[in-house]
Design an enzyme around this catalytic site. Structure first.
Site, mmCIF file in Angstrom:
data_model
loop_
_atom_site.group_PDB
_atom_site.id
_atom_site.type_symbol
_atom_site.label_atom_id
_atom_site.label_comp_id
_atom_site.label_asym_id
_atom_site.label_seq_id
_atom_site.Cartn_x
_atom_site.Cartn_y
_atom_site.Cartn_z
ATOM 1 N N ASP A 75 21.628 8.955 -46.087
ATOM 2 C CA ASP A 75 20.899 8.625 -44.893
ATOM 3 C C ASP A 75 19.212 8.321 -45.421
ATOM 4 O O ASP A 75 18.760 7.333 -44.643
ATOM 5 C CB ASP A 75 20.708 9.627 -43.882
ATOM 6 N N GLU A 94 17.641 -0.116 -37.534
ATOM 7 C CA GLU A 94 18.481 -1.046 -37.557
ATOM 8 C C GLU A 94 19.105 -1.259 -36.287
ATOM 9 O O GLU A 94 19.108 -0.573 -35.088
ATOM 10 C CB GLU A 94 19.752 -0.291 -38.235
ATOM 11 N N ASP A 119 16.657 5.977 -40.020
ATOM 12 C CA ASP A 119 18.094 5.631 -40.116
ATOM 13 C C ASP A 119 18.747 6.754 -39.251
ATOM 14 O O ASP A 119 18.381 8.127 -39.162
ATOM 15 C CB ASP A 119 18.512 6.083 -41.354
#
Length: 362
Positions: free
Chosen positions: A350, A268, A184
């Site tokens: 996170d 992502e 992340d």
């Protein structure tokens, strides 16, 4: 697979002048071609019945030889490849603009992104390279001589010159310590792994922001074109190069660590350009280098035999509980600790997102 190799050149004043001439011709050809193509596009918009065919790179080079070179004899002082490749790159830029992949090309300014490309009689020795017209150029480090390149790209950063080309590299498959990991990206910490590891970003721009602002303030009071004005320009360019190098070094170390030790990596699909539109967070995001992180990770996963899984950008990794899968309706940026109302799980925001990315990549 093909990888880019870039190294600094060790040049004298005569060679530096020759390199600057090549950059100037390439920039002049680009600007001339861009001005001509814009005129053609404007003409086609105004006269829909008498349209002119949009020229290709070959057409532009033919017109350049017929119209520009007789009036600009300094074109013959450099390699013919410099304007040719500039027009090829211009044609490629227009194709990407027509496909809505990138913005339309813009005019180039002297001293900003100076570069040119040559091909032909090229040769790579241990500590030197041979370039058409210019001749042998020394380097500071030993060069890979197993693969002779088809073209060279020479660029300038501040007062230093660099040469780059593509080399053939065999993929490496080192033993992996982890099977799947989620990554992340964030502003507070550059990357948080699902294993609990946290990598802090360099934040090089933030570190040197005041110094850069001071140099730019002093530069604005110099007389345009004077010797002190040129010195100040080089000082600012050196600091920009230092900031970029610190950021790239941090990203290279992180992406190499991930690609070497993880067999599958879940990240992502961030809309970086859309995120940079937020003026409150744009500076901090640009200082982290999210786009450069993904670019490096993509080719390093191929090099080290890892698999990169890009999770959909609409996947609610931060709002979803990694324990029970319950999704929160709202989650503000100020909430740094994720608290699930359903199962009562508490963990770092996170870390929770990285665990969800690991689950999605599995």
């Amino acid at each position: 697979m093909l990888l880019g190799f870039k190294t600094e050149l060790k040049v004298n004043n005569q060679q530096r002048t020759a390199l600057a001439k090549h950059c100037g011709v390439a920039r002049h050809a680009w600007n001339w071609g861009l001005r001509l193509t814009k005129q053609i596009l404007d003409h086609n918009q105004e006269n829909s019945q008498e349209k002119i065919k949009f020229p290709s790179a070959i057409d532009l080079h033919k017109w350049l030889v017929a119209l520009v070179k007789p009036e600009c004899p300094w074109y013959y002082e450099v390699s013919k490849c410099a304007p040719q490749y500039a027009l090829r790159q211009l044609s490629s830029a227009w194709k990407q603009a027509f496909k809505k992949a990138k913005k339309p090309p813009r005019f180039k300014k002297k001293g900003r992104g100076d570069s040119f490309t040559v091909d032909g009689w090229l040769y790579v020795d241990h500590f030197r390279v041979k370039v058409p017209v210019i001749g042998w150029l020394k380097t500071y480090e030993r060069l890979p001589t197993e693969y002779q390149p088809k073209s060279f790209t020479i660029s300038r950063q501040a007062d230093r010159w660099f040469i780059s080309w593509k080399i053939e590299v065999e993929p490496i498959t080192p033993p992996k310590t982890q099977s799947v990991v989620g990554v992340d990206l964030g502003i507070k910490a550059l990357a948080t792994l699902s294993t609990g590891e946290v990598f802090v970003g360099a934040k090089s721009y933030r570190k040197y922001e005041k110094k850069l602002s001071r140099l730019q303030w002093l530069h604005r009071h110099k007389e345009y074109g004077s010797a002190n004005w040129k010195k100040a320009q080089i000082q600012i360019a050196r600091l920009h190069r230092k900031i970029a190098n610190i950021r790239k070094d941090t990203l290279h170390k992180l992406t190499t660590y991930l690609a070497k030790n993880q067999s599958r990596i879940g990240i992502e699909d961030l809309n970086v350009s859309g995120m940079l539109a937020n003026h409150k967070l744009a500076k901090a995001m640009a200082d982290m280098g999210f786009y450069e992180f993904r670019r490096q990770l993509e080719y390093k996963c191929q090099l080290y035999g890892s698999e990169l899984v890009v999770v959909d950008r609409w996947f609610p990794s931060s709002k979803t509980c990694s324990n029970c899968g319950t999704k929160k309706e709202t989650l503000s940026l100020s909430e740094r600790v994720f608290h699930c109302d359903h199962c009562g799980k508490k963990c770092d925001r996170d870390l929770n997102a990285s665990i969800n990315l690991e689950i999605a990549a599995s």
